[in-house]
Each structure stands twice: as structure tokens, then as C-alpha cells.
Enzyme design. Structure first.
Site: not given
Length: 272
Positions: A9, A11, A20, A95, A179
Site C-alpha cells: 500500500d 499512504d 491526499d 487508493d 494499513d
């Protein structure tokens, strides 16, 4: 070592914050972001925020400079470089968006360590001169159908695609690091012999802890970049030793099998 695929992942896993939120906060648009948060999906909201920041005179260069100073634990980059040097196939499933991720990875000097980045498209619109962010999946036309994941991306489906490609490439094991809530679904797709590394006290860790019987992979939690590096390299080393031992046993068995056979007996003459 080519048999190991390590999926990160981004972030709060590779970097220590949500990219973001970091951009929105650093460019002073947090109030507007919070006003709009309940009115649209997150991915759509980020595209709207890029439009608003552009209208306020913020440039692509401003966004890039903010991304280049994103907080990251000092042991993350060495961990990634070590895993790559050991021959692992590194991939990102996130994402966030490709513009944010690639800007940060290039700045850190580790973009070439990753064979694949699976994330929401993000590109500079030449006509408007602003960053546009699109959903990974067009959820209005073709929803992915997973109730565990946000409408724009199901990480579990991405992991299933990776697993299918691994079978063709002869790769065997996955180590998955994440996470967030969106990292729970792909954790359920992992198989026995795989490993999942959820960040302790974060949503994925909580969900895995509450649903232990649903997770087939071995679970190894981590707190910060130092622990991530230690556990990741330890797992890679353990897999390497295990595969070497299996290969040695297979070679030995093959050699013994050939030796025990001996020369085939000569055919008996048949009297006429």
C-alpha cells in the site's frame, strides 16, 4: 528469489501520511475539503479539490513541491531497495493516484524498484493545466461489486489478478503490506504460505484481528519503518532458505531416483 511478490500500500505504509490529506492541508484547502467531504466519494472529491486549487492559482509545480517534502520514515527507502536487490518483484496497490505516487517515488529514487503501480489515474490536463484525478474503476458504469471496498477500487480484485499472473510467471509467494480498511479485502485473498503485514493499531490490523479465521496468510504486524524493514527482510530471508531447502531435497531425490534405477536389463533372447 524471483518467486516472491511484495505488494505495498502507499499512504501510511510507504509514506507516513495520507498523500491526499497532505496536499490539501499543505496548500491551505482543508476547510473547503471538510465542507465537501460528505457530499461525494473521496476520489471524486480529490478531483474537485484539484480543480479548486487550480482556480486559486496553485500550479502543478506547487503540488510537486508539497509531495517532495512528504514525511517518510528513514528506514522505508532502504527496506524497499534491499527487497528489490534481493530479487523480489515489488508492486504498489493504492487508493491514492499515479501522479502523487510517481512524483514521490521518483523524488526518493525508488520508482524503478517497482514493476507495477495499481492506483487511480492522475494526469495533467493540457487544456486546463490542472491535475485531473479519475477512479480506478468507473463505478457508475461498471461497479466492482465488493461491499468491503470503496466504489472506485477493490484491492482484492487487483490481488487476484496478480495471483493469476504469478501462476504463469512461476512466482509462488506474496507478502502484502498495508494499513487501511481497503487493505482488509486483499488480505482475505492471500493463501497459505503468503504473509500479510498490517500496521499495528490501524484499521486493517483491527479488522484482521477481529476476523482471524478468515485470513489464511501468516500475520506479522509492524509499528514503524524500522520494524517494517526488519520484518520484511526477515520474511524474505526465511522464504529464501525454505525454497533453497526444497530445491535441494528435490535435486537429491531426482539424483537418487536415477541412481537406483541402474542400467536397464538386456532383453532375453526368444528361442524360435
Amino acid at each position: 528469489m524471483a518467486g516472491i511478490v511484495v505488494i505495498f500500500d502507499f499512504d501510511k505504509t510507504i509514506i507516513d501520511v495520507d498523500s491526499d490529506n497532505w496536499v490539501v492541508d499543505e496548500l491551505g484547502a482543508n476547510d473547503l475539503f471538510n465542507q465537501l467531504l460528505s457530499t461525494m466519494p473521496w476520489n471524486s472529491l480529490m478531483d474537485r479539490m484539484m480543480k479548486e486549487l487550480h482556480a486559486q492559482g496553485k500550479t502543478i509545480e506547487d503540488i510537486e513541491e508539497v509531495l517532495k517534502r512528504v514525511p517518510i520514515h528513514p528506514r522505508i527507502v532502504p527496506a524497499i531497495k534491499s527487497a528489490y536487490a534481493l530479487g523480489c518483484d515489488l508492486r504498489v496497490v493504492s487508493d491514492a493516484n499515479v501522479f502523487f505516487i510517481e512524483t514521490i517515488l521518483k523524488h526518493l529514487g525508488i520508482r524503478d524498484c517497482f514493476s507495477e503501480i495499481n492506483t487511480n489515474p492522475g494526469y495533467v490536463d493540457d487544456e486546463e493545466g490542472r491535475l485531473q484525478i479519475l477512479p480506478y474503476v468507473d463505478f457508475q458504469k461498471s461497479p466492482h461489486g465488493c461491499s468491503l471496498c470503496p466504489p472506485n477500487m477493490c484491492k482484492g480484485l487487483i490481488v487476484e489478478r496478480i495471483q493469476a499472473s504469478m501462476a504463469k510467471e512461476g512466482k509462488k509467494r506474496i507478502i502484502y503490506l498495508g494499513d487501511g480498511i481497503g487493505d482488509f479485502c486483499p488480505s482475505l485473498k492471500l493463501r497459505e504460505g503468503d504473509f500479510v503485514m498490517p500496521r499495528k493499531d490501524f484499521p486493517a490490523w483491527n479488522l484482521i484481528k477481529e476476523n482471524k479465521t478468515l485470513v489464511k496468510a501468516d500475520v506479522h504486524e509492524w509499528i514503524d519503518g524500522e520494524e517494517l524493514e526488519h520484518i520484511l527482510l526477515q520474511l524474505i530471508n526465511a522464504i529464501t532458505i525454505e525454497e533453497s531447502q526444497l530445491l535441494s531435497v528435490e535435486c537429491k531425490f531426482h539424483t537418487m531416483s536415477k541412481a537406483s534405477h541402474g542400467p536397464f536389463p538386456r532383453p532375453l533372447p526368444v528361442p524360435y
